[in-house]
Write a protein that holds these residues in place. Structure first.
Motif, short mmCIF file in Angstrom:
data_model
loop_
_atom_site.label_atom_id
_atom_site.label_comp_id
_atom_site.label_asym_id
_atom_site.label_seq_id
_atom_site.Cartn_x
_atom_site.Cartn_y
_atom_site.Cartn_z
N UNK A 23 0.82 -1.21 0.00
CA UNK A 23 0.00 0.00 0.00
C UNK A 23 0.85 1.26 0.00
N UNK A 24 2.10 1.18 0.47
CA UNK A 24 2.98 2.34 0.48
C UNK A 24 3.36 2.77 -0.93
N UNK A 25 3.50 1.79 -1.86
CA UNK A 25 3.99 2.10 -3.20
C UNK A 25 2.96 1.93 -4.30
N UNK A 26 1.87 1.22 -4.07
CA UNK A 26 0.92 0.90 -5.13
C UNK A 26 0.10 2.13 -5.52
N UNK A 27 -0.34 2.21 -6.77
CA UNK A 27 -1.21 3.32 -7.18
C UNK A 27 -2.53 3.28 -6.42
N UNK A 28 -3.18 4.42 -6.31
CA UNK A 28 -4.44 4.63 -5.58
C UNK A 28 -4.21 4.59 -4.08
N UNK A 29 -3.62 3.51 -3.56
CA UNK A 29 -3.47 3.37 -2.11
C UNK A 29 -2.37 4.26 -1.55
N UNK A 30 -1.36 4.59 -2.36
CA UNK A 30 -0.21 5.33 -1.86
C UNK A 30 -0.40 6.85 -1.91
N UNK A 31 -1.57 7.32 -2.36
CA UNK A 31 -1.79 8.76 -2.43
C UNK A 31 -1.79 9.39 -1.04
N UNK A 32 -1.23 10.59 -0.95
CA UNK A 32 -1.14 11.25 0.35
C UNK A 32 -2.52 11.64 0.89
N UNK A 34 -5.00 9.69 1.06
CA UNK A 34 -5.56 8.54 1.78
C UNK A 34 -4.94 8.50 3.18
N UNK A 35 -5.74 8.55 4.24
CA UNK A 35 -5.18 8.58 5.60
C UNK A 35 -4.37 7.32 5.91
N UNK A 42 -7.07 -1.12 6.76
CA UNK A 42 -7.42 -1.97 5.63
C UNK A 42 -6.46 -3.15 5.53
N UNK A 43 -5.17 -2.90 5.74
CA UNK A 43 -4.20 -3.99 5.70
C UNK A 43 -4.46 -5.01 6.81
N UNK A 44 -4.79 -4.54 8.01
CA UNK A 44 -5.10 -5.46 9.11
C UNK A 44 -6.35 -6.28 8.81
N UNK A 45 -7.37 -5.65 8.25
CA UNK A 45 -8.61 -6.36 7.95
C UNK A 45 -8.38 -7.43 6.88
N UNK A 46 -7.66 -7.07 5.79
CA UNK A 46 -7.41 -8.04 4.72
C UNK A 46 -6.51 -9.17 5.23
N UNK A 111 2.87 17.07 -7.53
CA UNK A 111 2.09 15.85 -7.46
C UNK A 111 1.72 15.59 -6.00
N UNK A 112 0.41 15.48 -5.67
CA UNK A 112 0.02 15.25 -4.27
C UNK A 112 0.43 13.88 -3.76
N UNK A 113 0.78 12.96 -4.65
CA UNK A 113 1.16 11.62 -4.22
C UNK A 113 2.63 11.54 -3.83
N UNK A 114 3.50 12.11 -4.65
CA UNK A 114 4.93 12.00 -4.42
C UNK A 114 5.57 13.30 -3.94
N UNK A 115 4.88 14.45 -4.14
CA UNK A 115 5.46 15.72 -3.78
C UNK A 115 6.46 16.25 -4.78
N UNK A 116 6.61 15.58 -5.93
CA UNK A 116 7.56 15.99 -6.96
C UNK A 116 6.87 16.89 -7.98
#
Length: 258
Positions: A23-32, A34-35, A42-46, A111-116
């Motif tokens: 989730x740290x690197x994948x698209x959608x989930x890694x966006x800043x 997303x809390x 979500x990781x604990x539940x899955x 970019x709000x995801x990476x800050x670049x």
């Protein structure tokens, strides 16, 4: 009953490590946006839901070797997320090609995801890609891919050869394909804008009274937006192919690691 749950605890922790790093690197989930608490929850539940469906051959020891298992799971999760994100970043590379031709390359966004710093059209196409991924339930495919990864890279596997020649060859192939697909996405707009440049050059030679630098930039920007609007159906068709390529690349990486 308590002893059985204690035996499953290291398996649960290792599943949680792979999911969290993915989730740290994948698209959608890694966006800043997303809390972090949502990602961890979500990781604990899955991990809890998939705990009984993942087969473990050898028991996971509770000693110093457990740290090697944790490192292996973190590497696998980060590699899967990075490969999936790399395929999606193709649209930003295509947007950079278009921005260069339209004259937008000097104006970048954060970019709000990476800050670049990212190109304007590239950022627009990237957010269109994220909306497309959500519309076709690609986030479900990503989660399913991580759960199925335990079939190729078992949780009781001691280590993975992340620096092997097979992984390097695969990553090189992904980089090459990324630029090829980006060129295919940007080629209609870039080619048409190149014809606009040729037309402006002919106009400057035939009618020297016209200031091409004043007329050319607004004309190229207007033509670029019109061409982007016209090529949107083809862009979404390539995105459909890109989602399939993302899933196939994740499977190839797992086969190399396994």
């Amino acid at each position: 009953m308590l002893l059985e749950w204690l035996n499953l605890l290291p398996v649960f922790l290792l599943i949680l490590v792979r999911l969290t790093t993915f989730f740290v690197a994948a698209p959608l989930f890694s966006m800043q946006g997303v809390p972090h608490m949502f990602k961890i929850g979500l990781a604990c539940f899955i991990a809890l839901v998939s705990l009984t469906s993942i087969e473990v051959g050898d028991p996971i020891p509770w000693d110093l070797s457990f740290l090697f298992y944790v490192g292996k799971e973190a590497l696998v999760g980060l590699a899967l997320g990075f490969v999936a994100a790399l395929v999606i970043y193709t649209v930003q590379v295509a947007g950079a090609f278009i921005d260069f031709q339209m004259g937008f390359l000097i104006a970048n966004l954060v970019d709000p995801q990476t800050g670049a710093q990212v190109p304007i059209i590239g950022n627009l196409k990237y957010f269109l890609t994220l909306l497309f991924l959500l519309s076709v339930d690609a986030h479900h495919l990503l989660i399913e891919g991580v759960i199925r990864s335990y079939q190729l890279v078992p949780i009781d596997q001691y280590m993975v050869e992340i620096g092997s020649a097979g992984v390097a060859q695969l990553m090189t192939h992904v980089f090459v394909q990324m630029f090829v697909v980006a060129l295919l996405i940007a080629l209609p707009v870039v080619g048409a804008l190149f014809l606009v440049d040729i037309s402006l050059g002919i106009l400057a030679r035939t009618v020297p009274q016209i200031n091409v630098f004043v007329v050319g930039l607004p004309l190229k920007i207007f033509s670029g937006f019109v061409l982007i609007l016209i090529t949107l159906p083809g862009f979404f068709y390539l995105l459909h192919r890109l989602v399939g390529e993302m899933v196939n690349t994740m499977g190839q990486l797992l086969r190399v690691l396994g």
